[in-house]
Design a protein around this motif. Structure first.
Motif, short mmCIF file in Angstrom:
data_model
loop_
_atom_site.label_atom_id
_atom_site.label_comp_id
_atom_site.label_asym_id
_atom_site.label_seq_id
_atom_site.Cartn_x
_atom_site.Cartn_y
_atom_site.Cartn_z
N PHE A 31 14.58 -8.56 8.81
CA PHE A 31 15.17 -7.44 8.99
C PHE A 31 14.78 -6.34 7.92
N VAL A 32 14.07 -5.49 8.06
CA VAL A 32 13.22 -4.69 7.02
C VAL A 32 13.86 -3.15 7.32
N HIS A 33 14.49 -2.87 6.24
CA HIS A 33 15.12 -1.30 6.03
C HIS A 33 14.29 -0.66 5.12
N HIS A 34 14.39 0.84 5.35
CA HIS A 34 13.85 1.83 4.43
C HIS A 34 15.16 1.68 3.29
N CYS A 35 14.60 1.84 2.14
CA CYS A 35 15.89 1.82 0.81
C CYS A 35 15.57 2.91 0.17
N GLN A 36 16.53 3.62 -0.65
CA GLN A 36 16.18 4.78 -1.49
C GLN A 36 17.03 4.29 -2.77
N TYR A 37 16.03 4.63 -3.92
CA TYR A 37 16.23 4.06 -5.10
C TYR A 37 17.27 4.99 -5.53
N LEU A 38 18.36 4.41 -6.39
CA LEU A 38 19.51 5.31 -6.93
C LEU A 38 19.38 5.26 -8.40
N GLN A 39 19.52 3.96 -8.91
CA GLN A 39 19.30 3.90 -10.67
C GLN A 39 19.31 2.50 -11.02
N GLY A 40 18.83 2.43 -12.19
CA GLY A 40 18.21 1.03 -12.99
C GLY A 40 17.00 1.14 -13.05
N THR A 41 16.49 0.08 -13.85
CA THR A 41 14.96 -0.20 -14.33
C THR A 41 14.85 -1.73 -13.89
N PRO A 42 13.74 -1.48 -12.71
CA PRO A 42 13.56 -2.78 -12.13
C PRO A 42 13.20 -4.07 -13.19
N GLN A 43 13.82 -4.92 -13.09
CA GLN A 43 13.39 -6.23 -13.92
C GLN A 43 13.01 -7.64 -13.16
N ALA A 44 12.33 -8.55 -13.62
CA ALA A 44 11.77 -9.51 -12.78
C ALA A 44 12.82 -10.79 -13.28
N ILE A 45 14.12 -10.43 -12.53
CA ILE A 45 15.17 -11.28 -12.98
C ILE A 45 14.87 -12.66 -12.08
N GLU A 46 14.61 -12.85 -10.96
CA GLU A 46 14.34 -14.00 -10.10
C GLU A 46 13.11 -14.30 -9.67
N CYS A 47 12.03 -13.54 -10.31
CA CYS A 47 10.59 -14.00 -9.88
C CYS A 47 9.79 -13.88 -11.23
N GLU A 48 8.54 -13.99 -11.28
CA GLU A 48 7.53 -14.04 -12.23
C GLU A 48 7.41 -12.65 -12.57
N GLU A 49 7.13 -11.61 -11.79
CA GLU A 49 6.75 -10.35 -12.25
C GLU A 49 7.06 -9.31 -11.12
N VAL A 50 7.34 -7.99 -11.44
CA VAL A 50 7.78 -7.10 -10.36
C VAL A 50 6.62 -6.01 -10.54
N ARG A 51 6.46 -5.29 -9.43
CA ARG A 51 5.45 -4.12 -9.50
C ARG A 51 5.84 -3.19 -8.64
N TRP A 52 5.72 -1.79 -9.03
CA TRP A 52 5.96 -0.71 -7.91
C TRP A 52 4.89 -0.02 -7.75
N VAL A 53 4.33 -0.24 -6.27
CA VAL A 53 3.10 0.11 -6.01
C VAL A 53 3.14 1.04 -4.86
N ASN A 54 2.02 1.82 -4.41
CA ASN A 54 1.92 2.77 -3.54
C ASN A 54 1.39 2.03 -2.17
N LEU A 55 1.16 2.71 -1.27
CA LEU A 55 0.65 2.05 0.07
C LEU A 55 -0.64 1.71 -0.29
N LEU A 56 -1.58 2.44 -0.94
CA LEU A 56 -2.98 2.00 -1.15
C LEU A 56 -3.14 0.95 -1.95
N GLU A 57 -2.29 0.88 -3.01
CA GLU A 57 -2.52 -0.27 -3.88
C GLU A 57 -2.00 -1.57 -3.12
N LEU A 58 -1.28 -1.46 -2.32
CA LEU A 58 -0.76 -2.75 -1.52
C LEU A 58 -1.79 -3.57 -1.15
N ASP A 59 -3.00 -3.11 -0.83
CA ASP A 59 -4.25 -3.83 -0.24
C ASP A 59 -4.60 -4.87 -1.28
N LYS A 60 -4.19 -4.65 -2.88
CA LYS A 60 -4.78 -5.68 -3.55
C LYS A 60 -3.78 -6.72 -3.90
#
Ligand SMILES: Nc1nc2c([nH]c(=O)n2[C@H]2C[C@H](O)[C@@H](COP(=O)(O)OP(=O)(O)OP(=O)(O)O)O2)c(=O)[nH]1
Ligand SMILES: [Mg+2]
Length: 105
Positions: free
Chosen positions: A55-84
């Protein structure tokens, strides 16, 4: 899923709505607050050994700094970069829909 990139999310708990689940998972996995907005798509996918309904939803960022709490690494990318990045098979429908719903770059 081993070695692949995923969108943050997880399994729904008893007595939880889909939107509550997404908000909770994003807090647990990334440590940030979001507003869960409208549905983008619901995908049923059969993997070789199990079946999922995403179930995929659009989400709006409110606050906080993303951290890799339950995974190895987190990245915030745009649609073009998703291809990589390599995602689980079920995700390509989501990515293609996102691309087609945004003005062509
Ligand atoms: N989170 C996430 N799960 C995905 C994606 N694509 C995809 O096929 N899945 C599948 C893999 C899993 O079978 C299921 C979500 O499980 P999950 O591992 O995120 O669940 P969870 O956070 O509750 O983790 P856990 O309690 O099982 O450790 O959906 C994706 O982009 N993100
Ligand atoms: Mg998860």
């Amino acid at each position: 899923m081993g070695g692949l990139w995923e969108f943050p999310g997880g399994k729904i708990e008893p007595n939880e709505t889909i939107k509550e689940c997404i908000k909770r998972e994003i807090k647990e996995e990334l440590g940030i607050e979001i507003l869960v907005r409208e549905s983008l798509i619901t995908i049923e996918h059969q993997y070789p050994k199990f079946k999922v309904t995403l179930f995929v939803h659009h989400c709006q960022y409110l606050q906080g700094t993303p951290q890799a709490i339950e995974c190895e690494e987190v990245r915030w990318v745009n649609l073009l970069e998703l291809d990589k990045y390599t995602f689980p098979e079920a995700n390509y429908e989501i990515i293609n829909l996102l691309k087609s719903s945004v003005q062509k770059y």
